[in-house]
Scaffold this active site. Structure first.
Site, short mmCIF file in Angstrom:
data_model
loop_
_atom_site.label_atom_id
_atom_site.label_comp_id
_atom_site.label_asym_id
_atom_site.label_seq_id
_atom_site.Cartn_x
_atom_site.Cartn_y
_atom_site.Cartn_z
CB SER A 153 1.59 -0.41 5.33
OG SER A 153 0.76 0.57 4.73
CE1 TYR A 166 5.22 1.04 1.96
CE2 TYR A 166 2.83 0.89 2.07
CZ TYR A 166 4.03 1.26 2.63
OH TYR A 166 4.05 1.85 3.87
CE LYS A 170 5.70 -1.18 4.68
NZ LYS A 170 6.84 -1.13 5.62
#
Length: 300
Positions: A153, A166, A170
């Site tokens: 991401s 997150y 990622k």
């Protein structure tokens, strides 16, 4: 130009009950792949479970003349990951392609983030990609063929407020992807990663509503399908994709500063401009290459 096909290939797509994963599964199946549609069936925080979303995608694939089976197991557990791969083996006799797409969100500013919220996101995105790839790896090696597509991401590559969990997962997938590329090279296993920007239930609170139509999942899947194809030339790469635009993202090193004498804090301060210079950039293919300038300095 001839149509790219996946006839005879077996693909596992995780998190394929909605959004990007659903589109990946539909596209691969439409081009001849046999697909295991995996989805736990929870909400975007990971809560709940239902076999419905995966089965609905399977039914859509079959209605369109494709072959698919559903799997509702959890990517974040060793048993679940093994069961996902076993589903492919039982239904289709082998596995060729792994698309690690499953993910959840537990966004919270860092000062408010709990250990549970951090661990839960790492478990699905990073640990889940490891577990499913690990379960598939012996079969890919035995067949001397494999394509793995991981989902990173921009938040991981560049950071984003409220997404420490997150972003960590990622960015971890970038190192994971590059290592799989090195270890899989002699077995014709290629691993690449995407950093998508798309309007899904995962991002509807993060992206402007005006972009919903322009950032459709159908603008991401063509890259995933190419990276999953037998003809893809590259491995260990990361590509950002969304809205019809694709670009390679790479880790690079500037020219740097070095001296034969032992470094001091003052030497670092006085040469900080050289340390921070970003031109010319060098993109290294492995750790050995990255060590080259240092070895040259030590031996000159």
């Amino acid at each position: 130009m001839s149509e790219l096909r996946y006839d005879g290939r077996v693909a596992v797509v995780t998190g394929a009950g909605h959004g990007l994963g659903r589109q990946h599964a539909l596209e691969l199946a439409a081009r001849g792949a046999k697909v295991v549609v995996n989805d736990l069936g929870g909400d975007r925080t990971g809560a709940g479970a239902s076999a419905g979303p995966a089965q609905e995608v399977v039914e859509e694939i079959r209605k369109n003349g494709g072959e698919a089976v559903a799997n509702p197991d959890n990517v974040a557990t060793p048993e679940g990951a093994q069961a996902i791969v076993q589903t492919a083996l039982d239904a289709f006799g082998k596995i060729d392609i792994v698309v690690n797409n499953a993910g959840i969100l537990r966004d919270k500013s860092f000062k408010n983030m709990t250990v549970e919220e951090f661990d839960a996101v790492i478990a699905v995105h990073l640990r889940g990609s490891f577990l499913v790839s690990s379960a598939a790896w012996p079969h890919l090696r035995e067949n001397s063929y494999g394509r793995i597509v991981n989902t990173s991401s921009p938040a991981g590559l560049f950071g984003n407020f409220g997404q420490a969990n997150y972003a960590t997962a990622k960015m971890g997938l970038v190192g994971f992807t590059k290592t799989l590329a090195h270890e899989g090279a002699k077995y014709n296993i290629k691993a690449n990663a995407i950093a998508p920007v798309a309007w899904t239930r995962m991002t509807e609170d993060l992206l402007p509503a005006d972009f919903a139509d322009k950032l459709g999942v159908e603008q991401v899947t063509p890259l995933v399908a190419w990276l999953a194809h037998e003809d893809v030339p590259d491995s260990g790469e990361v590509y950002t994709v969304g809205g019809g635009r694709i670009a390679r993202i790479f880790v690079a090193e500037g020219p740097g500063y070095g001296q034969k004498e032992t470094l001091t804090v003052e030497a670092v301060r006085d040469n900080w401009a050289a340390v921070s210079a970003n031109e010319p950039l060098t993109v290294f293919r492995n750790v050995g290459e990255q060590m080259g300038p240092l070895i040259q300095q030590l031996t000159s």
